[in-house]
Design a protein around this motif. Sequence first.
Motif, PDB file in Angstrom:
ATOM      1  N   ALA A   1       1.311   9.801   1.667  1.00 58.44           N
ATOM      2  CA  ALA A   1       2.350   8.969   2.395  1.00 58.44           C
ATOM      3  C   ALA A   1       2.576   7.628   2.853  1.00 58.44           C
ATOM      4  O   ALA A   1       1.738   7.422   3.531  1.00 58.44           O
ATOM      5  N   GLN A   2       2.821   6.895   1.984  1.00 60.78           N
ATOM      6  CA  GLN A   2       3.431   5.355   2.123  1.00 60.78           C
ATOM      7  C   GLN A   2       3.900   6.052   3.599  1.00 60.78           C
ATOM      8  O   GLN A   2       4.225   4.387   4.088  1.00 60.78           O
ATOM      9  N   ALA A   3       5.564   5.572   3.433  1.00 61.92           N
ATOM     10  CA  ALA A   3       6.358   5.598   4.222  1.00 61.92           C
ATOM     11  C   ALA A   3       6.536   7.139   5.197  1.00 61.92           C
ATOM     12  O   ALA A   3       6.168   8.216   4.252  1.00 61.92           O
ATOM     13  N   LEU A   4       7.059   7.076   6.406  1.00 62.38           N
ATOM     14  CA  LEU A   4       7.200   8.946   6.708  1.00 62.38           C
ATOM     15  C   LEU A   4       8.631   8.040   7.658  1.00 62.38           C
ATOM     16  O   LEU A   4       8.500   7.547   8.431  1.00 62.38           O
TER      17      LEU A   4
ATOM     18  N   ILE B   1       8.109   0.570 -12.794  1.00 61.99           N
ATOM     19  CA  ILE B   1       7.334   0.263 -11.605  1.00 61.99           C
ATOM     20  C   ILE B   1       6.799   1.574 -11.385  1.00 61.99           C
ATOM     21  O   ILE B   1       7.305   2.743 -11.329  1.00 61.99           O
ATOM     22  N   GLU B   2       6.158   2.035 -10.359  1.00 59.60           N
ATOM     23  CA  GLU B   2       5.230   3.516  -9.474  1.00 59.60           C
ATOM     24  C   GLU B   2       5.617   3.549  -7.936  1.00 59.60           C
ATOM     25  O   GLU B   2       6.088   2.936  -7.513  1.00 59.60           O
ATOM     26  N   PRO B   3       6.389   4.954  -8.067  1.00 59.29           N
ATOM     27  CA  PRO B   3       7.344   4.877  -7.460  1.00 59.29           C
ATOM     28  C   PRO B   3       6.435   4.947  -5.945  1.00 59.29           C
ATOM     29  O   PRO B   3       5.272   5.817  -6.049  1.00 59.29           O
ATOM     30  N   LEU B   4       7.178   5.035  -5.019  1.00 63.56           N
ATOM     31  CA  LEU B   4       6.807   4.500  -3.949  1.00 63.56           C
ATOM     32  C   LEU B   4       6.652   6.127  -3.152  1.00 63.56           C
ATOM     33  O   LEU B   4       8.008   6.525  -2.820  1.00 63.56           O
ATOM     34  N   PRO B   5       5.723   6.569  -2.748  1.00 64.18           N
ATOM     35  CA  PRO B   5       5.870   7.906  -1.991  1.00 64.18           C
ATOM     36  C   PRO B   5       6.079   8.148  -0.632  1.00 64.18           C
ATOM     37  O   PRO B   5       5.308   6.811   0.293  1.00 64.18           O
ATOM     38  N   PHE B   6       6.795   8.620  -0.037  1.00 63.26           N
ATOM     39  CA  PHE B   6       7.278   9.434   1.385  1.00 63.26           C
ATOM     40  C   PHE B   6       7.422  10.249   1.838  1.00 63.26           C
ATOM     41  O   PHE B   6       7.420  11.318   0.411  1.00 63.26           O
ATOM     42  N   ALA B   7       7.608  10.708   2.762  1.00 59.13           N
ATOM     43  CA  ALA B   7       7.525  11.614   3.253  1.00 59.13           C
ATOM     44  C   ALA B   7       9.140  12.307   4.021  1.00 59.13           C
ATOM     45  O   ALA B   7       9.855  11.353   4.714  1.00 59.13           O
TER      46      ALA B   7
END
Length: 440
Positions: A102-105, A35-41
């Motif tokens: 960033a997909q999630a903040l 799985i490709e990790p989801l980028p978040f900030a």
Amino acid sequence: MMLRFLTLIAAFWILALPAQAQDGPLRITIDEGVIEPLPFAVPEFVAENAAAAQMAEQIARVVAADLTGTGLFREIPEDAFISKITSFSSPVEFADWRAINAQALISGAVSTGSDGRISVKFRLYDVFAGQEMGAGLQFDGTQDGWRRMAHKVSDAVYSRLTGESPYFDSRVVFVAESGTKGERRKRLAIMDYDGANVQYLTDSSNIVLAPRFSPTGDRILYTSYETGFPRIYVLDVASVGRRALENQPGSMSFSPRFSPDGQTVIYSLTQGGNTDIYRMNINGDGVQRLTNAPSIETAPSFSPDGSQIVFESDRSGNQQLYIMPSSGGEPRRISFGPGRYGTPVWSPRGDLIAFTKQSKGRFHIGVMRTDGSEERLLTASFLDEGPTWAPNGRVIMFTRETQGAGGQSSLYSVDITGRNLKRVRTETGASDPSWSPLQE
């Protein structure tokens, strides 16, 4: 469009979800454990008064570590940020966060009161949709409990992004080890799931083994050799008070576990050279023998509904796994692969059984369905043993021992897909972990 989030159920276990249209939620399913990790900030949380500044920074770092540690998320470093969050109530400049992918903040704020208590609040945003995911939450507690509040934030974010139950706000009891391999000293210890806040529950004057949490996390069963023979004790976590459970004269008792309601204990008892599985009430009375065979029956574990028990037995000639009704009765064998199987533990979800397997000179942690099908080995090493489940049934912790006279025991964790194998930080050598339920 809703947040692009992860669905953490492996295709190995459950059929993949159908593909979503572009105007619907993007679901990333695990295919063959990749799985490709989801980028978040996670910008530093806003300190709403001066006294909260240090904790605001620390809490944000714990949240980032929790999420990154799952292997499912990738934190975007602060030096890539275009925007800063200086006020919890200020509008979010979504374009600036989209620009760094960033997909999630996660934004948060911390404040302290004159009474020494702190408040932690947070919001989670779907950056590409430009909207908040769910309502913001606030947690209040003492300053000493700031790490717990950070874990609660992480749990809420994790559940919203994945649809899975949380597990960060939990603890692990284990055997802390020191000294050389031939003169190992052992004592019970308890820590946060990530290795922080270690508290020692016993001294190292006697050998202790196999601690096991109660379903409410307030008591621990374990085996001690302080009388010269193995005997089961129950320990109160808050007071660290303990008492021995009743023992039949001339016998040895070990491998205890609680029933799902916490009122019953199952365990192994050796008497007259024979080892069988028994159960008794937590007050020590009502002893009942559940197996009666010339073989060795040990390592029992209840199903989540309390109706069945899985255990290991050598009645077939070598160690294999069996299931029987919790009241006793004829067991059925569920393990049939090459090698020997032991230390079975039922998943909190009820769908899987974790186990230790020895085959071709290697030890493995594995999982299988409760009927023995779909066996999957997750690890392999010189010595891996003793799995325990996270409260959400997605992660397994276990003991790994290195080879040779200087070999040391450490705790490791792995996802049930076999991904994200990593060592768990401990102050000393460690073995025999048992994961608590989520804290109240």
